[in-house]
Motif scaffolding. Structure first.
Motif, PDB file in Angstrom:
ATOM      1  N   CYS A   1       0.815  -1.215   0.000  1.00  0.00           N
ATOM      2  CA  CYS A   1       0.000   0.000   0.000  1.00  0.00           C
ATOM      3  C   CYS A   1       0.846   1.261   0.000  1.00  0.00           C
ATOM      4  O   CYS A   1       2.011   1.267   0.382  1.00  0.00           O
ATOM      5  CB  CYS A   1      -0.975  -0.019   1.165  1.00  0.00           C
ATOM      6  SG  CYS A   1      -0.222  -0.414   2.730  1.00  0.00           S
ATOM      7  N   GLY A   2       0.231   2.314  -0.465  1.00  0.00           N
ATOM      8  CA  GLY A   2       0.920   3.591  -0.573  1.00  0.00           C
ATOM      9  C   GLY A   2      -0.026   4.616  -1.144  1.00  0.00           C
ATOM     10  O   GLY A   2      -1.232   4.582  -0.864  1.00  0.00           O
ATOM     11  N   LEU A   3       0.538   5.517  -1.972  1.00  0.00           N
ATOM     12  CA  LEU A   3      -0.295   6.524  -2.607  1.00  0.00           C
ATOM     13  C   LEU A   3      -0.512   6.153  -4.066  1.00  0.00           C
ATOM     14  O   LEU A   3       0.332   5.498  -4.672  1.00  0.00           O
ATOM     15  CB  LEU A   3       0.385   7.897  -2.512  1.00  0.00           C
ATOM     16  CG  LEU A   3       0.692   8.411  -1.105  1.00  0.00           C
ATOM     17  CD1 LEU A   3       1.528   9.682  -1.171  1.00  0.00           C
ATOM     18  CD2 LEU A   3      -0.609   8.674  -0.339  1.00  0.00           C
ATOM     19  N   GLY A   4      -1.646   6.611  -4.616  1.00  0.00           N
ATOM     20  CA  GLY A   4      -1.897   6.401  -6.034  1.00  0.00           C
ATOM     21  C   GLY A   4      -0.756   7.004  -6.842  1.00  0.00           C
ATOM     22  O   GLY A   4      -0.296   8.096  -6.528  1.00  0.00           O
ATOM     23  N   GLY A   5      -0.254   6.264  -7.834  1.00  0.00           N
ATOM     24  CA  GLY A   5       0.851   6.759  -8.634  1.00  0.00           C
ATOM     25  C   GLY A   5       2.189   6.134  -8.255  1.00  0.00           C
ATOM     26  O   GLY A   5       3.159   6.225  -9.006  1.00  0.00           O
ATOM     27  N   GLN A   6       2.235   5.468  -7.086  1.00  0.00           N
ATOM     28  CA  GLN A   6       3.489   4.834  -6.650  1.00  0.00           C
ATOM     29  C   GLN A   6       3.671   3.435  -7.232  1.00  0.00           C
ATOM     30  O   GLN A   6       4.692   2.806  -7.028  1.00  0.00           O
ATOM     31  CB  GLN A   6       3.548   4.751  -5.115  1.00  0.00           C
ATOM     32  CG  GLN A   6       3.857   6.078  -4.446  1.00  0.00           C
ATOM     33  CD  GLN A   6       3.990   5.937  -2.941  1.00  0.00           C
ATOM     34  OE1 GLN A   6       3.276   5.150  -2.315  1.00  0.00           O
ATOM     35  NE2 GLN A   6       4.897   6.702  -2.362  1.00  0.00           N
ATOM     36  N   GLY A   7       2.661   2.948  -7.900  1.00  0.00           N
ATOM     37  CA  GLY A   7       2.792   1.642  -8.547  1.00  0.00           C
ATOM     38  C   GLY A   7       2.511   0.459  -7.645  1.00  0.00           C
ATOM     39  O   GLY A   7       3.023  -0.640  -7.873  1.00  0.00           O
ATOM     40  N   VAL A   8       1.719   0.657  -6.608  1.00  0.00           N
ATOM     41  CA  VAL A   8       1.431  -0.465  -5.709  1.00  0.00           C
ATOM     42  C   VAL A   8       0.574  -1.525  -6.412  1.00  0.00           C
ATOM     43  O   VAL A   8       0.726  -2.723  -6.171  1.00  0.00           O
ATOM     44  CB  VAL A   8       0.744  -0.012  -4.387  1.00  0.00           C
ATOM     45  CG1 VAL A   8       1.621   0.962  -3.630  1.00  0.00           C
ATOM     46  CG2 VAL A   8      -0.621   0.573  -4.613  1.00  0.00           C
TER      47      VAL A   8
END
Lengths: 382, 198
Positions: free
Chosen positions: B9-16
């Protein structure tokens, strides 16, 4: 790259749907992008030209279904894909496709409505819309996949039913099934059943009657064919006031689906001959049921279920059988009661039917929540 | 019944989502049953995003993760939201540069300079997801290395295969990550112990 080869794939649900459409011979797609169905358009825009097909992004969903109907009359197997807001816009033309007996497939990947609702979140609120969304006396064929594998197999079936019965068929998916990725096994293509519409013989003139499912010419094949959404006779001639012509046409259109409900209905059953409690589920919600059968067994409870692979026509007889065996049926769904009323109607007074509903944020009904409900129902607290 | 549940998980755009997709595909190449799901906001980037992978010997019913064996976090917000779902004795990988505040959890916690490594190696922080996949597979041995590399090559655009593979290999070779917190309870997560060998 041509048609996908037999083998094991790791696909997203929407991707599996698009590849299945190509396998079954779909060569025309028209659509307007919308979450969570956009990947179908995206994938087909890339893949259809590779197999000699056409994919068009239209100006909206009304134009999309219009183009699909036109393509079908030009002889192509055709499809569109959308979600709630777009499905609402398509309703009038779905009725037109039904009335003109135009085979086509409409994929509706459900998200949370009403209106634009929660665009990226899963829901199952379009069950009744898929049955009653268009006006007038109408019978729908609606399929409900619960895995990526079924996004593949039921897309093929949707086209086959559309071609066989010359009618629009809805593949009613949901955000979870359409966006998740799973292992998909593509069997040898030659083992898959492929149905093509019945074509007329030279000299045929009746393309809208005389037979339950009449032959369908394509424009440009030399048959003088008039296609109209107004009431028409067997030869396509408009009769907008004649009671008998209307009765004959609309009763046949509904009859060709209702009279063959047994052939269309498809369910997955478990323990429906003997169980302590029954569950009727469909789509993403039904995935929790598999876990719950095991967990309930550990609690000494036998769960029987009917998992609806076709929502419409509704499998009355099988649900009735489950009702008789179970006496209590739980209907989990991600809406505020839709299939519940159908189960209640089919069960009559032989079973107590308990709704179990959850909406918002795309949160699924978990196996734990379902087990808790089962324990409550079995122990008589609900 | 062997089963491992991983949340990235992370932020949108980080490629998770891409990372989860590649891990899932690699596991299918190795013959496992796999479900990969994702959740993201309506915006293209910036809101929280998560990707979940369930790898199992037997068919998978419910497709979502309630409690995960492995949690990979690429933003502070994602850590705050998801840490409660990590199983006791699980494995937590956190990005050194992006996550500041690490809670005390009953898990093996590794701090990984994924974003830093991506920036230093490829000049782009967006390869941090691949660095994480490398570290993850080194620590947990979820899939065969060649399966992961094949999955990367089969998933990312052709002109990005080399750079993504480079980031993945950097992650596998990374020695600088630190074990921040060791779990001394009844069960410590050591590799892919739930899955029987192939």
């Amino acid at each position: 790259m041509g048609i996908v080869k037999s083998g094991v794939y790791f696909w997203q649900g929407n991707e599996a749907c698009a590849e299945a459409a190509i396998v079954v011979g779909c060569r025309f797609f028209a659509g307007y992008p919308i979450t969570p169905a956009s990947e179908i358009a995206e994938h087909l825009a890339w893949r259809l030209p590779q197999v000699g097909g056409i994919a068009i992004q239209m100006e909206d969903e009304i134009a999309s279904i219009g183009a699909v109907i036109g393509a079908s009359w030009a002889g192509a197997k055709a499809m569109t894909a959308t979600s709630g807001p777009g499905f609402s816009l398509m309703q009038e033309s779905i009725g037109y496709a039904f009335m003109t007996e135009t085979p086509c497939v409409i994929v509706n990947v459900q998200r949370a409505g009403p209106s634009t609702g929660q665009a990226t979140k899963c829901a199952q609120g379009d069950v009744m819309q898929s049955r009653w969304g268009t006006h007038g006396d109408y019978s729908a064929i609606v399929l409900s996949p619960n895995s990526v594998q079924e996004m593949f197999t039921l897309t093929i079936r949707a086209f086959n039913l559309a071609e066989k019965y010359r009618t629009p068929v809805v593949l009613l998916s949901d955000e979870v099934v359409a966006h998740m990725r799973e292992k998909v096994v593509v069997p040898p293509i030659e083992t898959l059943e492929m149905v093509n519409r019945k074509k007329p013989k030279p000299g045929d003139k009746a393309f809208f009657g005389l037979e339950e499912v009449p032959p369908m010419p394509a424009v440009g094949e030399g048959f003088n064919v008039a296609v109209t959404g107004s009431t028409h006779d067997e030869y396509g001639i408009r009769f907008t006031a004649d009671p008998l012509v209307h009765r004959r046409l609309v009763e046949r259109l509904n009859g060709k689906i209702q009279n063959h409900a047994d052939e269309i209905v498809d369910v997955e059953c478990c323990n429906i001959e003997g169980c302590d409690v029954g569950i009727v589920a469909f789509g993403c919600t039904s995935r929790a049921v598999y876990d719950v059968v095991e967990e309930a067994k550990a609690n000494g409870i036998t769960v029987g279920y009917v998992r609806l692979k076709t929502l419409w026509p509704f499998p009355d007889e099988i649900v009735r059988k489950l009702a008789e065996a179970a006496g209590k049926i739980i209907v989990p769904e991600m809406n505020l009661r839709q299939v519940y009323y159908e189960v209640k109607r089919a069960a009559g007074d032989v079973a107590k039917v308990v709704p179990f509903n959850k909406i918002g944020g795309g949160e699924l009904i978990t196996p734990e929540e379902l087990l808790k409900k089962i324990l409550e129902v079995v122990r008589g607290r609900d | 019944m062997g089963r491992t549940e991983i949340r990235i998980c992370g932020l949108g755009g980080q490629g998770v989502v891409l990372a989860g997709q590649i891990l899932g595909r690699a596991a299918v190449y190795d013959g496992w049953n796999v479900v990969q799901t994702q959740s993201y906001g309506a915006e293209a980037r910036g809101t929280t995003a998560k990707s979940e992978v369930i790898i199992s010997e037997s068919p998978i019913g419910f497709p979502m993760i309630r409690k995960c064996d492995i949690l990979v976090v690429m933003s502070q917000e994602a850590l705050d939201v998801n840490v409660k779902d990590l199983k006791r004795g699980g494995l937590l990988l956190i990005d050194e540069g992006i996550v500041k505040d690490v809670p005390k959890v009953n898990a093996k916690v590794y701090v990984v300079p994924a974003t830093k490594t991506a920036e230093e190696t490829l000049g782009e922080r967006l390869y941090a997801n691949m660095v994480f996949l490398g570290v993850l597979n080194k620590l947990a041995n979820l899939v065969r290395d060649e399966s992961m590399e094949k999955a990367i090559a089969d998933t990312v655009p052709k002109n990005a295969v080399a750079s993504n593979l480079l980031a993945y290999r950097k992650g596998r070779m990374l020695e600088t990550f630190t074990l921040l917190h060791e779990f001394f309870g009844s069960r410590s997560y050591v590799g892919n112990e739930h899955l029987s060998p192939l």
